[in-house]
Design a protein around this motif. Structure first.
Motif, PDB file in Angstrom:
ATOM      1  N   THR A 115       0.831  -1.203   0.000  1.00  0.00           N
ATOM      2  CA  THR A 115       0.000   0.000   0.000  1.00  0.00           C
ATOM      3  C   THR A 115       0.863   1.251   0.000  1.00  0.00           C
ATOM      4  N   THR A 116       1.934   1.226   0.770  1.00  0.00           N
ATOM      5  CA  THR A 116       2.857   2.362   0.802  1.00  0.00           C
ATOM      6  C   THR A 116       3.447   2.614  -0.577  1.00  0.00           C
ATOM      7  N   ALA A 117       3.832   1.549  -1.266  1.00  0.00           N
ATOM      8  CA  ALA A 117       4.412   1.693  -2.600  1.00  0.00           C
ATOM      9  C   ALA A 117       3.428   2.366  -3.554  1.00  0.00           C
ATOM     10  N   TYR A 118       2.151   1.961  -3.488  1.00  0.00           N
ATOM     11  CA  TYR A 118       1.155   2.578  -4.364  1.00  0.00           C
ATOM     12  C   TYR A 118       0.843   4.012  -3.959  1.00  0.00           C
ATOM     13  N   LEU A 119       0.913   4.285  -2.667  1.00  0.00           N
ATOM     14  CA  LEU A 119       0.673   5.640  -2.191  1.00  0.00           C
ATOM     15  C   LEU A 119       1.681   6.620  -2.775  1.00  0.00           C
ATOM     16  N   PHE A 120       2.939   6.184  -2.857  1.00  0.00           N
ATOM     17  CA  PHE A 120       4.005   7.067  -3.329  1.00  0.00           C
ATOM     18  C   PHE A 120       4.286   6.926  -4.818  1.00  0.00           C
ATOM     19  N   ASP A 121       3.550   6.052  -5.492  1.00  0.00           N
ATOM     20  CA  ASP A 121       3.770   5.848  -6.912  1.00  0.00           C
ATOM     21  C   ASP A 121       3.550   7.147  -7.683  1.00  0.00           C
ATOM     22  N   GLY A 122       4.566   7.577  -8.422  1.00  0.00           N
ATOM     23  CA  GLY A 122       4.455   8.796  -9.217  1.00  0.00           C
ATOM     24  C   GLY A 122       4.688  10.072  -8.454  1.00  0.00           C
ATOM     25  N   GLU A 123       4.913   9.982  -7.144  1.00  0.00           N
ATOM     26  CA  GLU A 123       5.152  11.175  -6.330  1.00  0.00           C
ATOM     27  C   GLU A 123       6.656  11.478  -6.265  1.00  0.00           C
ATOM     28  N   ASP A 124       6.971  12.734  -6.080  1.00  0.00           N
ATOM     29  CA  ASP A 124       8.369  13.169  -5.993  1.00  0.00           C
ATOM     30  C   ASP A 124       8.871  12.959  -4.569  1.00  0.00           C
ATOM     31  N   MET A 125       9.604  11.863  -4.374  1.00  0.00           N
ATOM     32  CA  MET A 125      10.129  11.557  -3.053  1.00  0.00           C
ATOM     33  C   MET A 125      11.649  11.777  -2.980  1.00  0.00           C
ATOM     34  N   THR A 126      12.161  12.619  -3.868  1.00  0.00           N
ATOM     35  CA  THR A 126      13.578  12.980  -3.783  1.00  0.00           C
ATOM     36  C   THR A 126      13.806  13.783  -2.511  1.00  0.00           C
ATOM     37  N   PRO A 127      15.028  13.745  -1.967  1.00  0.00           N
ATOM     38  CA  PRO A 127      15.279  14.444  -0.701  1.00  0.00           C
ATOM     39  C   PRO A 127      14.822  15.902  -0.694  1.00  0.00           C
ATOM     40  N   LYS A 128      14.968  16.575  -1.808  1.00  0.00           N
ATOM     41  CA  LYS A 128      14.620  17.997  -1.868  1.00  0.00           C
ATOM     42  C   LYS A 128      13.119  18.220  -1.708  1.00  0.00           C
TER      43      LYS A 128
END
Length: 226
Positions: A64-77
């Motif tokens: 579920t976490t993987a799908y939640l962040f799918d396509g989201e910008d999770m780069t450190p910045k």
């Protein structure tokens, strides 16, 4: 469905996919209907006279976490901005489903305000969503049992307290209240129905309550001086 509250279409997760990936626990859930799992901790807030609300801590499973962040910008910045955006989105979208939270005095529902203070974090590949759910007004302590249920009505999502340590009482409430987690007892026929539903079946809003735990809270209110 709970994950209509999330920005990503969690409905893409199916039982066969999860099983094939080796992520389906060898338990009752393997033959039942959930697509996703949430481990909950619930803090009951209040004082010596009343219950004032709940502090919710919900940890999502890996898929579920993987799908939640799918396509989201999770780069450190941009990670923190993304987490803040998603936290607000989840909370806002859950408003129409009453935050999947049902609180009763006997058969009378106890009302609450709009959820607030959403926070989303991630650790070890799992996302944790935290928010507060204040009651519409403080609810006086009573000797009558109060019942709390937190569940997705369709049972696409398994939401559960793993043990007693996942329920916490405010210090003043702990002096006067005790609680019991009551496990569900669906019939064999109900279990069979849930296990045979296709992953893409239309939601059954009567199903979740059959498989949900309930928290029964009883208190001994103190007598106020005149």
């Amino acid at each position: 469905m709970l994950f209509s509250a999330l920005p990503r279409a969690i409905a893409r997760i199916t039982i066969p996919c999860i099983a094939a990936c080796g992520l389906l626990p060898l338990s009752f859930s393997a033959s039942a209907h959930p697509h996703s799992w949430i481990d909950m901790t619930t803090e009951i807030q209040g004082n010596g006279q009343a219950i004032t609300g709940f502090h919710m801590i919900w940890q999502f499973d890996l898929m579920t976490t993987a799908y939640l962040f799918d396509g989201e910008d999770m780069t450190p910045k941009h990670k923190q901005d993304t987490l803040n955006k998603l936290a607000k989105s989840i909370l806002n979208n859950m408003l129409t489903t009453h935050y999947f939270t049902y609180f009763y005095h006997e058969k009378t529902p106890i009302k609450y305000k709009t959820g607030e203070s959403p926070v989303l974090t991630t650790h070890g590949g799992k996302a944790t969503f935290v928010f507060d759910l204040p009651l519409a007004k403080p609810y006086p302590l009573t000797q009558d049992p109060l019942k709390l249920l937190i569940f997705d009505p369709t049972y696409y999502v398994d939401m559960s307290w793993k043990n007693r340590s996942n329920i916490k009482l405010a210090p003043e409430l702990a002096k006067q209240c005790q609680y019991e987690i009551v496990e569900p007892h669906p019939t064999p026929k109900q279990v069979a129905y849930a296990s045979e539903l296709p992953a893409d079946a239309d939601p059954d809003d009567t199903l979740g309550q059959l498989f949900t735990q309930s928290l029964v809270l009883t208190c001994q209110p103190t007598t106020q001086p005149q």
